[in-house]
Design an enzyme around this catalytic site. Structure first.
Site, PDB file in Angstrom:
ATOM      1  N   GLY A  15       9.152  -1.085  14.882  1.00 23.79           N
ATOM      2  CA  GLY A  15       9.172  -2.146  13.891  1.00 23.79           C
ATOM      3  C   GLY A  15      10.597  -2.574  13.565  1.00 23.79           C
ATOM      4  O   GLY A  15      11.563  -1.878  13.875  1.00 23.79           O
ATOM      5  N   MET A  16      10.726  -3.717  12.925  1.00 26.33           N
ATOM      6  CA  MET A  16      12.036  -4.313  12.636  1.00 26.33           C
ATOM      7  C   MET A  16      12.920  -3.369  11.816  1.00 26.33           C
ATOM      8  O   MET A  16      14.097  -3.171  12.149  1.00 26.33           O
ATOM      9  CB  MET A  16      11.847  -5.638  11.891  1.00 26.33           C
ATOM     10  CG  MET A  16      13.138  -6.394  11.601  1.00 26.33           C
ATOM     11  SD  MET A  16      12.828  -8.006  10.858  1.00 26.33           S
ATOM     12  CE  MET A  16      12.254  -7.551   9.216  1.00 26.33           C
ATOM     13  N   LEU A  17      12.373  -2.782  10.762  1.00 27.35           N
ATOM     14  CA  LEU A  17      13.173  -1.886   9.925  1.00 27.35           C
ATOM     15  C   LEU A  17      13.476  -0.579  10.637  1.00 27.35           C
ATOM     16  O   LEU A  17      14.612  -0.086  10.612  1.00 27.35           O
ATOM     17  CB  LEU A  17      12.461  -1.616   8.598  1.00 27.35           C
ATOM     18  CG  LEU A  17      13.124  -0.578   7.680  1.00 27.35           C
ATOM     19  CD1 LEU A  17      14.554  -0.977   7.332  1.00 27.35           C
ATOM     20  CD2 LEU A  17      12.292  -0.379   6.417  1.00 27.35           C
ATOM     21  N   ASP A  41      -0.579   8.440  14.367  1.00 22.16           N
ATOM     22  CA  ASP A  41      -1.457   7.633  13.524  1.00 22.16           C
ATOM     23  C   ASP A  41      -1.399   8.224  12.124  1.00 22.16           C
ATOM     24  O   ASP A  41      -1.971   9.290  11.869  1.00 22.16           O
ATOM     25  CB  ASP A  41      -2.881   7.663  14.076  1.00 22.16           C
ATOM     26  CG  ASP A  41      -3.859   6.877  13.218  1.00 22.16           C
ATOM     27  OD1 ASP A  41      -3.434   6.313  12.172  1.00 22.16           O
ATOM     28  OD2 ASP A  41      -5.051   6.834  13.566  1.00 22.16           O
ATOM     29  N   THR A  65       1.909  -5.085   7.098  1.00 26.71           N
ATOM     30  CA  THR A  65       2.745  -6.053   6.387  1.00 26.71           C
ATOM     31  C   THR A  65       2.256  -7.499   6.519  1.00 26.71           C
ATOM     32  O   THR A  65       2.915  -8.411   6.029  1.00 26.71           O
ATOM     33  CB  THR A  65       4.201  -5.987   6.889  1.00 26.71           C
ATOM     34  OG1 THR A  65       4.220  -6.216   8.298  1.00 26.71           O
ATOM     35  CG2 THR A  65       4.824  -4.633   6.569  1.00 26.71           C
ATOM     36  N   TYR A 128      -2.186  -6.924  -0.318  1.00 29.53           N
ATOM     37  CA  TYR A 128      -1.010  -6.216   0.177  1.00 29.53           C
ATOM     38  C   TYR A 128      -0.324  -5.464  -0.963  1.00 29.53           C
ATOM     39  O   TYR A 128      -0.008  -4.280  -0.834  1.00 29.53           O
ATOM     40  CB  TYR A 128      -0.052  -7.217   0.819  1.00 29.53           C
ATOM     41  CG  TYR A 128       1.293  -6.637   1.195  1.00 29.53           C
ATOM     42  CD1 TYR A 128       1.402  -5.683   2.198  1.00 29.53           C
ATOM     43  CD2 TYR A 128       2.461  -7.058   0.549  1.00 29.53           C
ATOM     44  CE1 TYR A 128       2.641  -5.153   2.547  1.00 29.53           C
ATOM     45  CE2 TYR A 128       3.694  -6.542   0.894  1.00 29.53           C
ATOM     46  CZ  TYR A 128       3.783  -5.584   1.899  1.00 29.53           C
ATOM     47  OH  TYR A 128       5.004  -5.058   2.243  1.00 29.53           O
ATOM     48  N   LYS A 132       0.087  -1.350  -1.375  1.00 29.45           N
ATOM     49  CA  LYS A 132       1.420  -0.736  -1.428  1.00 29.45           C
ATOM     50  C   LYS A 132       1.614   0.013  -2.744  1.00 29.45           C
ATOM     51  O   LYS A 132       2.254   1.075  -2.778  1.00 29.45           O
ATOM     52  CB  LYS A 132       2.506  -1.799  -1.234  1.00 29.45           C
ATOM     53  CG  LYS A 132       2.562  -2.385   0.171  1.00 29.45           C
ATOM     54  CD  LYS A 132       2.936  -1.357   1.231  1.00 29.45           C
ATOM     55  CE  LYS A 132       4.426  -1.038   1.187  1.00 29.45           C
ATOM     56  NZ  LYS A 132       4.806  -0.118   2.308  1.00 29.45           N
TER      57      LYS A 132
END
Length: 283
Positions: A15-17, A41, A65, A128, A132
Site C-alpha cells: 500500500g501507499m503508506l 490476513d 480505505t 468508513y 475506523k
C-alpha cells in the site's frame, strides 16, 4: 528515548503508506518484516498471532480505505478496519509487542471550526468512519501499550493520490473544478512515516496522536499549490462546492487535527503542508 533497533512488522505491505513506512523504518536501522494480504490476513486471529510473534513492534497500515464502497460494504470494511486491528492488538499484547494503529479524521463529525483535539468525542458520519472508530476502540481495549495515530489527506508516490491526479488532469483539461469548502492538512506518506519512527524512538507514552501536516487549506488551495509548483497557471483551478459533487459517503467539511499530544510527548509535529508538498514534488 530508545536507540535499540526493533523487530518491526508492517501490515498492509504494497500500500501507499506501507511502502514509505518500510523504507523509513529500515533507514532508521530497524529490522522490518512487511506483509501484505496474501501473506497475512489480519481478519484471521491465528495468522495474526503467528505473524506478530517474534516482533517488538507492529505498525498496522492495512485498511479498507474505499470510503464510498464502505457505504454498501460496511461488513467488509468492519472486518478489515475493526476486527483486523482487534486481532493484531490481542496478538501484540500476548507477545509483549507495541502497536501503532493508523486511523483517520473520519472518526470525527467534520463540523468543527478549530483543530480537533485528540480527546474530542468521536461522531463518525460514514461507514468508513464508524469502522475506523471501532478499530481504535479495539486497539485501546486489547493492547493498552499502543499508539493510535490519526492522519488525513494522505498522498504519496506509492499509489493513486490527489497530487498525481491533479498533475494528470492538468494535461487533459484547460480548467478544473475543485471543492473549496472542505478544509484539511495535506500530509505526505514520507512525512507520516518519519513521524512514526520518531514517535517510536522517543518511546512516547501510549495514547492517541495526530499525524497530519501543520497549517491547513482546502482541496482547491491544495490543487492550486500543485499547479504553482509545476509552473502552471493556478487560475485554471476553479472553486466549487461539495454539493456539486455528491458522493455516497459524506465528506467532512473540517478535517484539521491538533497536535497537542505530540508536543506533550516532546515529539515535533510534521511541518507545514506546503513544505511537505514541495519535497514530494521534488522527489
Amino acid at each position: 528515548m530508545t536507540d535499540q533497533p526493533k523487530r518491526v512488522l508492517v501490515t498492509g505491505a504494497g500500500g501507499m503508506l506501507a511502502l514509505d513506512l518500510v523504507r523509513a523504518l529500515r533507514d532508521a536501522g530497524h529490522a522490518v518484516t512487511a506483509l501484505g494480504r496474501p501473506d497475512l490476513d489480519i481478519t484471521d486471529p491465528a495468522q495474526c498471532r503467528a505473524g506478530v510473534t517474534g516482533h517488538d513492534l507492529v505498525v498496522n497500515a492495512a485498511a479498507f480505505t474505499a470510503v464510498d464502497d464502505a457505504e454498501t460494504n460496511e461488513a467488509a470494511a468492519f472486518a478489515v478496519n475493526a476486527v483486523g486491528p482487534a486481532n493484531l492488538a490481542r496478538a501484540a499484547h500476548a507477545t509483549g509487542a507495541r502497536l501503532v494503529q493508523v486511523s483517520t479524521d473520519y472518526v470525527f463529525d467534520g463540523f468543527a471550526t478549530e483543530p480537533y483535539t485528540e480527546d474530542h468525542p468521536l461522531a463518525p458520519r460514514s461507514a468508513y468512519g464508524r469502522t475506523k472508530a471501532a478499530g481504535e476502540w479495539a486497539v485501546r481495549a486489547h493492547c493498552p501499550d499502543s499508539w493510535v495515530l490519526r492522519t488525513a489527506w494522505l498522498y504519496g508516490a506509492g499509489g493513486p493520490n490527489f497530487v498525481s491526479t491533479m498533475q494528470r488532469l492538468a494535461g487533459e483539461r484547460e480548467t478544473l473544478s475543485v471543492v473549496d469548502d472542505q478544509h484539511g492538512q495535506p500530509t505526505s506518506t514520507v512525512d507520516l512515516s518519519d513521524l512514526v519512527v520518531r514517535l517510536v524512538e522517543a518511546d512516547a507514552p501510549a495514547g492517541t496522536y495526530h499525524g497530519t501536516a501543520s497549517g491547513e487549506t482546502t482541496w482547491h488551495g491544495f490543487a492550486r499549490a500543485v499547479f504553482e509548483h509545476d509552473d502552471l497557471d493556478p487560475e485554471r483551478v476553479q472553486p466549487t462546492t461539495t454539493e456539486a459533487f455528491p458522493r455516497p459517503a459524506p465528506r467532512p467539511a473540517w478535517s484539521v487535527l491538533g497536535h497537542a499530544s505530540l508536543e506533550a510527548a516532546g515529539v515535533a509535529p510534521i511541518g507545514d503542508w506546503r513544505t511537505g508538498l514541495a519535497a514530494h514534488l521534488a522527489r
